[in-house]
Design a protein around this motif. Structure first.
Motif, PDB file in Angstrom:
ATOM      1  N   LEU A 124       0.796  -1.078   0.182  1.00 20.90           N
ATOM      2  CA  LEU A 124      -0.315   0.238   0.011  1.00 20.90           C
ATOM      3  C   LEU A 124       0.987   1.432   0.070  1.00 20.90           C
ATOM      4  O   LEU A 124       0.629   2.770  -0.429  1.00 20.90           O
ATOM      5  N   GLN A 125       1.974   1.344   0.430  1.00 14.35           N
ATOM      6  CA  GLN A 125       2.681   2.817   0.444  1.00 14.35           C
ATOM      7  C   GLN A 125       2.736   2.723  -0.980  1.00 14.35           C
ATOM      8  O   GLN A 125       2.466   4.619  -1.609  1.00 14.35           O
ATOM      9  N   GLY A 126       3.685   2.113  -1.925  1.00 20.35           N
ATOM     10  CA  GLY A 126       3.641   2.939  -2.975  1.00 20.35           C
ATOM     11  C   GLY A 126       2.601   3.018  -3.899  1.00 20.35           C
ATOM     12  O   GLY A 126       2.444   3.374  -4.746  1.00 20.35           O
ATOM     13  N   MET A 127       1.804   2.137  -3.674  1.00 25.87           N
ATOM     14  CA  MET A 127       0.511   1.678  -4.515  1.00 25.87           C
ATOM     15  C   MET A 127      -0.203   3.068  -4.226  1.00 25.87           C
ATOM     16  O   MET A 127      -0.935   4.193  -5.210  1.00 25.87           O
ATOM     17  N   LEU A 128      -0.588   3.750  -2.965  1.00 21.60           N
ATOM     18  CA  LEU A 128      -1.444   4.737  -2.718  1.00 21.60           C
ATOM     19  C   LEU A 128      -1.031   6.121  -3.093  1.00 21.60           C
ATOM     20  O   LEU A 128      -1.019   6.782  -3.773  1.00 21.60           O
ATOM     21  N   ALA A 129       0.339   6.292  -3.314  1.00 24.31           N
ATOM     22  CA  ALA A 129       1.327   7.579  -3.754  1.00 24.31           C
ATOM     23  C   ALA A 129       1.343   7.673  -4.864  1.00 24.31           C
ATOM     24  O   ALA A 129       1.114   8.912  -5.318  1.00 24.31           O
ATOM     25  N   ARG A 130       0.957   6.608  -5.279  1.00 26.26           N
ATOM     26  CA  ARG A 130       1.152   6.059  -7.583  1.00 26.26           C
ATOM     27  C   ARG A 130      -0.529   6.539  -7.964  1.00 26.26           C
ATOM     28  O   ARG A 130      -0.459   7.128  -8.470  1.00 26.26           O
ATOM     29  N   ARG A 131      -1.411   6.402  -6.659  1.00 26.21           N
ATOM     30  CA  ARG A 131      -3.448   6.189  -6.824  1.00 26.21           C
ATOM     31  C   ARG A 131      -2.765   5.078  -7.535  1.00 26.21           C
ATOM     32  O   ARG A 131      -3.922   5.765  -8.512  1.00 26.21           O
ATOM     33  N   ALA A 132      -2.387   3.812  -8.083  1.00 22.15           N
ATOM     34  CA  ALA A 132      -2.812   3.114  -8.675  1.00 22.15           C
ATOM     35  C   ALA A 132      -2.812   1.303  -7.364  1.00 22.15           C
ATOM     36  O   ALA A 132      -1.334   1.547  -7.712  1.00 22.15           O
ATOM     37  N   GLY A 133      -3.244   0.729  -7.947  1.00 21.44           N
ATOM     38  CA  GLY A 133      -2.925  -0.634  -8.060  1.00 21.44           C
ATOM     39  C   GLY A 133      -3.872  -1.249  -7.332  1.00 21.44           C
ATOM     40  O   GLY A 133      -4.877  -1.283  -6.445  1.00 21.44           O
ATOM     41  N   THR A 134      -3.305  -2.912  -7.069  1.00 17.56           N
ATOM     42  CA  THR A 134      -4.555  -4.129  -6.802  1.00 17.56           C
ATOM     43  C   THR A 134      -4.140  -4.817  -5.663  1.00 17.56           C
ATOM     44  O   THR A 134      -3.058  -5.559  -5.988  1.00 17.56           O
ATOM     45  N   ILE A 135      -5.088  -5.364  -4.727  1.00 18.68           N
ATOM     46  CA  ILE A 135      -4.605  -6.491  -4.054  1.00 18.68           C
ATOM     47  C   ILE A 135      -5.333  -7.184  -4.035  1.00 18.68           C
ATOM     48  O   ILE A 135      -6.979  -7.085  -3.882  1.00 18.68           O
ATOM     49  N   LEU A 136      -4.908  -8.243  -4.030  1.00 18.16           N
ATOM     50  CA  LEU A 136      -6.320  -9.499  -4.141  1.00 18.16           C
ATOM     51  C   LEU A 136      -5.224 -11.496  -3.212  1.00 18.16           C
ATOM     52  O   LEU A 136      -4.116 -11.079  -3.080  1.00 18.16           O
ATOM     53  N   ASN A 137      -6.345 -10.567  -2.120  1.00 16.30           N
ATOM     54  CA  ASN A 137      -6.049 -11.755  -0.978  1.00 16.30           C
ATOM     55  C   ASN A 137      -6.576 -13.087  -1.518  1.00 16.30           C
ATOM     56  O   ASN A 137      -8.335 -12.797  -0.907  1.00 16.30           O
ATOM     57  N   ILE A 138      -6.152 -14.153  -1.169  1.00 14.68           N
ATOM     58  CA  ILE A 138      -7.191 -15.307  -1.704  1.00 14.68           C
ATOM     59  C   ILE A 138      -7.753 -16.277  -0.717  1.00 14.68           C
ATOM     60  O   ILE A 138      -6.883 -16.229   0.442  1.00 14.68           O
ATOM     61  N   ALA A 139      -8.740 -15.987  -0.390  1.00 16.78           N
ATOM     62  CA  ALA A 139      -9.599 -16.498   0.757  1.00 16.78           C
ATOM     63  C   ALA A 139     -10.551 -17.776   0.626  1.00 16.78           C
ATOM     64  O   ALA A 139      -9.684 -18.485  -0.014  1.00 16.78           O
ATOM     65  N   SER A 140     -11.285 -17.787   1.103  1.00 17.20           N
ATOM     66  CA  SER A 140     -11.756 -19.063   0.582  1.00 17.20           C
ATOM     67  C   SER A 140     -13.657 -19.026   0.650  1.00 17.20           C
ATOM     68  O   SER A 140     -13.435 -18.397   1.180  1.00 17.20           O
ATOM     69  N   VAL A 141     -14.457 -19.533   0.327  1.00 21.31           N
ATOM     70  CA  VAL A 141     -16.178 -19.649  -0.033  1.00 21.31           C
ATOM     71  C   VAL A 141     -15.943 -20.621   2.035  1.00 21.31           C
ATOM     72  O   VAL A 141     -17.461 -20.009   2.240  1.00 21.31           O
ATOM     73  N   ALA A 142     -14.535 -20.987   1.739  1.00 20.18           N
ATOM     74  CA  ALA A 142     -15.696 -21.800   3.798  1.00 20.18           C
ATOM     75  C   ALA A 142     -15.555 -20.488   4.810  1.00 20.18           C
ATOM     76  O   ALA A 142     -15.573 -19.856   5.758  1.00 20.18           O
ATOM     77  N   ALA A 143     -14.707 -19.379   4.239  1.00 19.11           N
ATOM     78  CA  ALA A 143     -15.602 -17.745   4.784  1.00 19.11           C
ATOM     79  C   ALA A 143     -16.644 -17.709   5.650  1.00 19.11           C
ATOM     80  O   ALA A 143     -17.045 -16.916   6.965  1.00 19.11           O
ATOM     81  N   PHE A 144     -17.217 -18.702   4.695  1.00 16.49           N
ATOM     82  CA  PHE A 144     -18.957 -18.369   5.436  1.00 16.49           C
ATOM     83  C   PHE A 144     -19.981 -19.456   6.015  1.00 16.49           C
ATOM     84  O   PHE A 144     -20.792 -19.277   6.154  1.00 16.49           O
ATOM     85  N   ILE A 145     -18.288 -20.554   5.948  1.00 16.88           N
ATOM     86  CA  ILE A 145     -18.785 -21.942   7.019  1.00 16.88           C
ATOM     87  C   ILE A 145     -18.054 -22.016   7.740  1.00 16.88           C
ATOM     88  O   ILE A 145     -16.876 -22.247   7.379  1.00 16.88           O
ATOM     89  N   PRO A 146     -18.451 -22.658   8.632  1.00 13.97           N
ATOM     90  CA  PRO A 146     -18.000 -22.706   9.909  1.00 13.97           C
ATOM     91  C   PRO A 146     -16.665 -23.596   9.510  1.00 13.97           C
ATOM     92  O   PRO A 146     -17.941 -24.912   9.211  1.00 13.97           O
ATOM     93  N   ARG A 147     -15.751 -23.899   9.582  1.00 20.45           N
ATOM     94  CA  ARG A 147     -14.463 -25.256   8.736  1.00 20.45           C
ATOM     95  C   ARG A 147     -13.582 -24.657   9.874  1.00 20.45           C
ATOM     96  O   ARG A 147     -12.697 -24.517   9.921  1.00 20.45           O
TER      97      ARG A 147
END
Length: 256
Positions: A124-147
């Protein structure tokens, strides 16, 4: 997304390797991160030959401080800026928390939450300074199901990404939690499950190409949450209204 450089953790196989291929096809240079050098070199050779893009390799264990420091430093580089960060590194554990080694549970939590938080903070440090960037955090549909703790760690990523996207989206940085369902990768094999042993019907399986393509499209549209495929969008919505004891029993099937 303007073609520049993407950094991908857990890049040596599965979803990480597929993100590398699809981003390279869009013209991105790549920084490939994983623990083992050899599979990274093989992937880099394949991508350079097929797409003619520049690749860098960082062989680092993100659970070791020196490995994490190395990747953070690369993300902070002003001379070689990173436009896209794919936080993909992770592993699974058996669902019987009480029988798991607590040291493994701590490693699991650290990789899925602390490591992704620290790498996102660095990016985020550089992305915000450049006002451009993408972060993809690979989660899971398990986030919605107790596992067990896997579900809990993925839910943290979803909540964090939703907040971060709302906060940083107006400043040019998209943060997206990617929540695939059962996807054909080597993830299950590393947990000791051979193909067909997961107890999951065929219709529930996705392929890595579909997951990556849909998530990149969602990120390009500044979405905080990407749930690839209509079937999993429906299941995630259903899980929000079904009693917890029922979804917990459902969550005992397979590994997501």
């Amino acid at each position: 997304m303007k073609a520049t450089t993407a950094l991908i953790t857990g890049a040596s196989s599965g979803l990480g390797a597929e993100y590398a291929r699809q981003l390279a096809a869009r013209g991105f240079s790549l920084v490939l991160v994983a623990r083992n050098q050899e599979p990274l070199e093989q992937l880099a050779t394949e991508i350079e030959t097929q797409h003619g893009v520049r690749t860098e390799i960082i062989a680092a264990d993100l659970l070791l401080e020196e490995g994490l420091d190395l990747v953070e430093s690369r993300l902070l580089s002003e001379d070689r800026p990173i436009r896209v960060l794919v936080n993909n590194a992770g592993f699974g554990l058996p669902l019987d928390f009480e029988n798991n080694e607590i040291t493994e549970e701590v490693r699991h939590l650290r990789l899925h939450n602390e490591v992704q938080m620290r790498l996102s903070h660095a990016a985020l440090q550089g992305m915000l300074a450049r006002r451009a960037g993408t972060i993809l955090n690979i989660a899971s549909v398990a986030a919605f199901i107790p596992r067990s703790t896997y579900s809990a760690s993925k839910q943290w990523l979803v909540v964090f990404s939703r907040w971060a996207n709302a906060r940083y989206g107006p400043r040019g940085v998209t943060v997206t939690a990617v929540c695939p369902g059962f996807t054909h990768t080597h993830f299950h094999e590393r947990m000791g499950l051979a193909p067909g042993e997961e107890g999951v019907p065929n219709w529930m399986w996705l392929n890595a190409e579909q997951v990556v393509a849909e998530s990149l499209r969602d990120a390009a549209h500044n979405k905080a949450l990407s749930i690839p495929s209509l079937r999993y969008k429906f299941l995630a919505a259903l899980a929000r209204i079904v009693p917890g004891e029922i979804t917990a029993r459902v969550g005992e099937r397979g590994r997501i």
